[in-house]
Design an enzyme around this catalytic site. Structure first.
Site, mmCIF file in Angstrom:
data_model
loop_
_atom_site.group_PDB
_atom_site.id
_atom_site.type_symbol
_atom_site.label_atom_id
_atom_site.label_comp_id
_atom_site.label_asym_id
_atom_site.label_seq_id
_atom_site.Cartn_x
_atom_site.Cartn_y
_atom_site.Cartn_z
ATOM 1 N N SER A 1 1.696 8.656 2.693
ATOM 2 C CA SER A 1 1.182 7.312 2.746
ATOM 3 C C SER A 1 1.288 6.910 3.813
ATOM 4 O O SER A 1 2.275 6.764 4.615
ATOM 5 C CB SER A 1 1.650 6.367 1.720
ATOM 6 O OG SER A 1 0.926 6.276 -0.139
ATOM 7 N N TYR B 1 -18.073 9.183 2.768
ATOM 8 C CA TYR B 1 -17.267 7.831 3.066
ATOM 9 C C TYR B 1 -18.508 6.233 2.116
ATOM 10 O O TYR B 1 -17.690 5.548 1.787
ATOM 11 C CB TYR B 1 -17.193 7.358 4.772
ATOM 12 C CG TYR B 1 -15.945 6.707 4.484
ATOM 13 C CD1 TYR B 1 -15.193 7.524 4.124
ATOM 14 C CD2 TYR B 1 -16.077 5.836 5.455
ATOM 15 C CE1 TYR B 1 -13.636 6.442 4.203
ATOM 16 C CE2 TYR B 1 -14.332 4.811 5.412
ATOM 17 C CZ TYR B 1 -13.619 5.338 4.881
ATOM 18 O OH TYR B 1 -12.906 5.350 5.326
ATOM 19 N N ASP C 1 -0.784 -6.803 -7.349
ATOM 20 C CA ASP C 1 -2.497 -5.486 -7.291
ATOM 21 C C ASP C 1 -3.537 -7.190 -6.870
ATOM 22 O O ASP C 1 -3.783 -8.485 -7.361
ATOM 23 C CB ASP C 1 -3.177 -5.989 -9.393
ATOM 24 C CG ASP C 1 -4.431 -4.879 -9.149
ATOM 25 O OD1 ASP C 1 -5.011 -5.802 -8.918
ATOM 26 O OD2 ASP C 1 -4.718 -5.381 -10.439
ATOM 27 N N THR D 1 -4.150 11.705 2.544
ATOM 28 C CA THR D 1 -3.109 11.004 1.942
ATOM 29 C C THR D 1 -3.847 10.900 0.414
ATOM 30 O O THR D 1 -5.110 11.583 -0.112
ATOM 31 C CB THR D 1 -3.119 9.602 2.744
ATOM 32 O OG1 THR D 1 -4.667 8.984 2.853
ATOM 33 C CG2 THR D 1 -2.312 9.499 3.771
ATOM 34 N N LEU D 2 -3.734 10.529 -0.276
ATOM 35 C CA LEU D 2 -3.529 9.228 -1.557
ATOM 36 C C LEU D 2 -5.038 9.941 -1.959
ATOM 37 O O LEU D 2 -6.010 9.661 -2.338
ATOM 38 C CB LEU D 2 -2.805 9.623 -2.464
ATOM 39 C CG LEU D 2 -2.671 9.254 -3.929
ATOM 40 C CD1 LEU D 2 -3.056 10.097 -5.234
ATOM 41 C CD2 LEU D 2 -2.118 8.146 -4.921
ATOM 42 N N LYS E 1 -15.045 -1.101 5.178
ATOM 43 C CA LYS E 1 -13.960 -1.236 6.580
ATOM 44 C C LYS E 1 -15.317 -2.354 7.718
ATOM 45 O O LYS E 1 -14.152 -2.090 8.399
ATOM 46 C CB LYS E 1 -14.030 0.424 7.050
ATOM 47 C CG LYS E 1 -13.052 1.272 6.416
ATOM 48 C CD LYS E 1 -11.390 0.809 6.299
ATOM 49 C CE LYS E 1 -11.018 1.377 4.725
ATOM 50 N NZ LYS E 1 -9.074 1.019 5.043
ATOM 51 N N GLY F 1 0.951 -1.230 -0.437
ATOM 52 C CA GLY F 1 0.016 0.023 -0.002
ATOM 53 C C GLY F 1 0.805 1.742 -0.554
ATOM 54 O O GLY F 1 -0.057 2.461 0.283
#
Length: 259
Positions: free
Chosen positions: A20, A159, A68, A197-198, A166, A14
């Site tokens: 990150s 979200y 991936d 983060t990204l 999650k 990740g």
């Protein structure tokens, strides 16, 4: 007993860039003495590989692996490379999540089956598939750690489907902990406060969310990559030998507040 990961081998997934959370975790594992293998998401031009390779060079990872998680053969190849190089594994860091941007906002009931399945596949099922591959390599026990968020137990604006992913991820932690415990493999999750983060940039209003945490959390701030990394290093170490199946909140105490 001091926190010491010397002699432990860790696979960190990740890492996308220097913001990150996985990068913060990798740094703290390295600082504690762990030997690292890191993954990158392969792309046609190889840009992500180059970015991860350059970023992690100071940590001298033993392996840089394409991964991936929607491609079972890549999971198999990654763990075969770990088996060939190290012969075993003690730490698995799962920092993988994705949902289509259109499935994060608007009416939740409008989420498509395709978008729902995609989010659950990458964000939740991948913990199962990686744990299954890691299990035979963790012959001396091990620690599997994933990242979750408060949106898995509470409704969080913008979200949507990721909250469902999650929630599934957190139950995966518990079922995997129950299965793998007899092999002395511990499985835990870290529920981190909002960090830029990204991945979080796809969540609408992320800066407002961060400012709200800074105004509301008991510590009156959000957390850093380093703080999450320190928690991961703790969970990976023998200091946490009695902890499994848990979700540890690292969010400056925000989760205890009523709003």
């Amino acid at each position: 007993m001091l926190l010491d990961l010397s002699g432990k081998r860790a696979l960190v997934t990740g890492i996308a860039n220097n913001r990150s959370i996985a990068w913060g975790i990798a740094q703290q594992l390295h600082a504690a003495g762990a030997e690292l293998a890191v993954t990158y998401l392969p792309d046609e031009r190889g840009k992500l590989k180059q970015k991860v390779e350059e970023l992690t060079a100071p940590l001298a990872p033993k392996l840089l692996l394409p991964l991936d998680v929607q491609q079972p053969q890549q999971i198999e190849a990654a763990f075969a490379a770990i088996q060939s190089t190290w012969g075993g594994l003690e730490i698995l860091i799962h920092c993988l999540a994705f949902a289509q941007k259109e499935d994060l906002s608007g009416d939740f009931s409008a989420v498509s089956l395709e978008g729902f399945n995609l989010a659950l596949d990458i964000s939740a099922y991948s913990l199962i598939s990686l744990s299954r591959a890691a299990k035979p390599l963790m012959t001396n026990g091990g620690s599997i750690i994933t990242l979750t968020y408060l949106g898995g137990v509470r409704v969080v604006p913008n979200y949507n489907v990721m909250g469902i992913a999650k929630a599934a991820l957190e139950m995966n932690v518990r079922y995997l902990a129950a299965e793998l415990g007899p092999q002395n493999i511990r499985v835990n999750g870290i529920s981190a406060g909002p960090i830029r983060t990204l991945a979080s940039s796809a969540v609408g209003g992320i800066l407002d969310m961060i400012h709200h945490v800074e105004a509301t959390a008991p510590l009156r701030r959000t957390v850093t990559q380093t703080e999450v990394g320190n928690t991961a290093a703790f969970l990976a170490s023998d200091l946490a030998s009695g902890i499994t199946g848990q979700i540890l909140y690292v969010d400056s105490g925000y989760c205890i507040m009523g709003m």
